[in-house]
Design an enzyme around this catalytic site. Structure first.
Site, PDB file in Angstrom:
ATOM      1  N   GLN A  70      -3.696 -26.767  44.652  1.00  0.00           N
ATOM      2  CA  GLN A  70      -3.423 -27.772  45.683  1.00  0.00           C
ATOM      3  C   GLN A  70      -2.580 -27.252  46.838  1.00  0.00           C
ATOM      4  O   GLN A  70      -2.448 -27.925  47.858  1.00  0.00           O
ATOM      5  CB  GLN A  70      -2.699 -28.984  45.056  1.00  0.00           C
ATOM      6  CG  GLN A  70      -3.562 -29.750  44.082  1.00  0.00           C
ATOM      7  CD  GLN A  70      -2.766 -30.871  43.447  1.00  0.00           C
ATOM      8  OE1 GLN A  70      -2.072 -30.665  42.482  1.00  0.00           O
ATOM      9  NE2 GLN A  70      -2.850 -32.062  44.019  1.00  0.00           N
ATOM     10  N   HIS A 120      -4.894 -33.590  33.798  1.00  0.00           N
ATOM     11  CA  HIS A 120      -5.214 -33.702  35.230  1.00  0.00           C
ATOM     12  C   HIS A 120      -4.973 -32.358  35.944  1.00  0.00           C
ATOM     13  O   HIS A 120      -5.806 -31.906  36.739  1.00  0.00           O
ATOM     14  CB  HIS A 120      -4.338 -34.810  35.839  1.00  0.00           C
ATOM     15  CG  HIS A 120      -4.486 -35.013  37.313  1.00  0.00           C
ATOM     16  ND1 HIS A 120      -5.046 -36.147  37.867  1.00  0.00           N
ATOM     17  CD2 HIS A 120      -4.136 -34.230  38.363  1.00  0.00           C
ATOM     18  CE1 HIS A 120      -5.032 -36.043  39.189  1.00  0.00           C
ATOM     19  NE2 HIS A 120      -4.483 -34.889  39.527  1.00  0.00           N
ATOM     20  N   GLU A 121      -3.830 -31.716  35.636  1.00  0.00           N
ATOM     21  CA  GLU A 121      -3.484 -30.467  36.344  1.00  0.00           C
ATOM     22  C   GLU A 121      -4.356 -29.297  35.901  1.00  0.00           C
ATOM     23  O   GLU A 121      -4.722 -28.445  36.725  1.00  0.00           O
ATOM     24  CB  GLU A 121      -1.997 -30.144  36.169  1.00  0.00           C
ATOM     25  CG  GLU A 121      -1.028 -31.215  36.673  1.00  0.00           C
ATOM     26  CD  GLU A 121      -1.307 -31.693  38.081  1.00  0.00           C
ATOM     27  OE1 GLU A 121      -1.773 -30.898  38.918  1.00  0.00           O
ATOM     28  OE2 GLU A 121      -1.069 -32.891  38.355  1.00  0.00           O
ATOM     29  N   GLY A 145       2.867 -34.171  38.975  1.00  0.00           N
ATOM     30  CA  GLY A 145       2.274 -32.882  38.646  1.00  0.00           C
ATOM     31  C   GLY A 145       1.717 -32.247  39.902  1.00  0.00           C
ATOM     32  O   GLY A 145       1.424 -32.943  40.884  1.00  0.00           O
ATOM     33  N   HIS A 162      -7.436 -29.343  37.823  1.00  0.00           N
ATOM     34  CA  HIS A 162      -7.279 -28.755  39.165  1.00  0.00           C
ATOM     35  C   HIS A 162      -7.535 -27.245  39.139  1.00  0.00           C
ATOM     36  O   HIS A 162      -8.170 -26.698  40.050  1.00  0.00           O
ATOM     37  CB  HIS A 162      -5.863 -28.980  39.705  1.00  0.00           C
ATOM     38  CG  HIS A 162      -5.677 -30.266  40.444  1.00  0.00           C
ATOM     39  ND1 HIS A 162      -6.410 -30.602  41.565  1.00  0.00           N
ATOM     40  CD2 HIS A 162      -4.822 -31.297  40.238  1.00  0.00           C
ATOM     41  CE1 HIS A 162      -6.012 -31.792  41.997  1.00  0.00           C
ATOM     42  NE2 HIS A 162      -5.060 -32.229  41.217  1.00  0.00           N
ATOM     43  N   CYS A 190      -3.539 -38.678  42.941  1.00  0.00           N
ATOM     44  CA  CYS A 190      -3.465 -37.236  43.149  1.00  0.00           C
ATOM     45  C   CYS A 190      -2.948 -36.983  44.565  1.00  0.00           C
ATOM     46  O   CYS A 190      -3.410 -37.629  45.509  1.00  0.00           O
ATOM     47  CB  CYS A 190      -4.857 -36.633  42.990  1.00  0.00           C
ATOM     48  SG  CYS A 190      -4.906 -34.857  43.250  1.00  0.00           S
ATOM     49  N   LEU A 191      -2.018 -36.049  44.700  1.00  0.00           N
ATOM     50  CA  LEU A 191      -1.458 -35.769  46.030  1.00  0.00           C
ATOM     51  C   LEU A 191      -2.516 -35.232  46.994  1.00  0.00           C
ATOM     52  O   LEU A 191      -2.341 -35.316  48.211  1.00  0.00           O
ATOM     53  CB  LEU A 191      -0.292 -34.778  45.916  1.00  0.00           C
ATOM     54  CG  LEU A 191       0.947 -35.309  45.163  1.00  0.00           C
ATOM     55  CD1 LEU A 191       1.959 -34.192  44.946  1.00  0.00           C
ATOM     56  CD2 LEU A 191       1.580 -36.472  45.906  1.00  0.00           C
TER      57      LEU A 191
HETATM   58 NI    NI Z   1      -3.982 -34.016  41.365  1.00  0.00          NI
END
Ligand code: NI
Length: 170
Positions: free
Chosen positions: A51, A135-136, A46, A139, A93-94
């Protein structure tokens, strides 16, 4: 398609609440394409526009639990319903490179969004897709998964993530 640069902690832009998309036009569709490309290149499941430093409510996800990719592009995603049941799931998470921790998430959710053709879609999901959506959406509200952890655990993961990003920059 373009691979976009992903922001890492402690970049303050990760804490910004993203603005709703008025209409999914060509530029938003292009952003969705680039985000999906970036997500696959970085082997994520995701990615939120937050991000990549874009202040718009756009996410891309792939909650496939088989070999077959299931890309989804979502603008203005919102949860309509959450299951009573929740579960601890391991997340990464990236933007917090190479760090993982258990986060409590609802096991099933219903959600609504605008797709890449500006059509409203409603879906229900369980499993990985349900977790990734939560999760997204976090963000887009400026919340990292670290926020769901104890202060001690959060500090530890943050420190380790900083070491990784420093070595990546070298
Ligand atoms: Ni993330």
């Amino acid at each position: 398609m373009t691979v976009l640069k992903i922001l890492h902690v402690p970049d303050p832009r990760l804490k910004i609440t993203a603005q709703p998309v008025e209409k999914v036009d060509a530029s938003i569709a292009r952003l969705m394409e680039d985000m999906l490309e970036t997500m696959y290149v970085k082997q994520g499941v995701g990615l939120a526009a937050t991000q990549v430093g874009v202040n718009q409510r756009v996410i891309v996800v792939d909650g496939s639990e088989t070999d077959k990719p299931e890309p989804l592009k979502l603008a203005n995603p919102e949860l309509l319903w959450r299951s009573q049941e929740s579960k601890d799931v391991s997340e990464g998470c990236l933007s917090v490179p190479e760090q993982y921790a258990e986060v409590n998430r609802f096991t099933r959710v219903k959600f609504r969004y605008l797709d890449e053709h500006n059509q409203t879609v409603e879906r229900e999901a369980g499993g990985l897709l349900a977790h990734v959506i939560q999760h997204e959406i976090d963000h887009l509200n400026g919340i990292l998964f670290l926020e769901h952890l104890s202060a001690l655990k959060r500090q530890m993961l943050l420190r380790r993530a900083l070491k990784v990003t420093k070595s990546m920059a070298r």
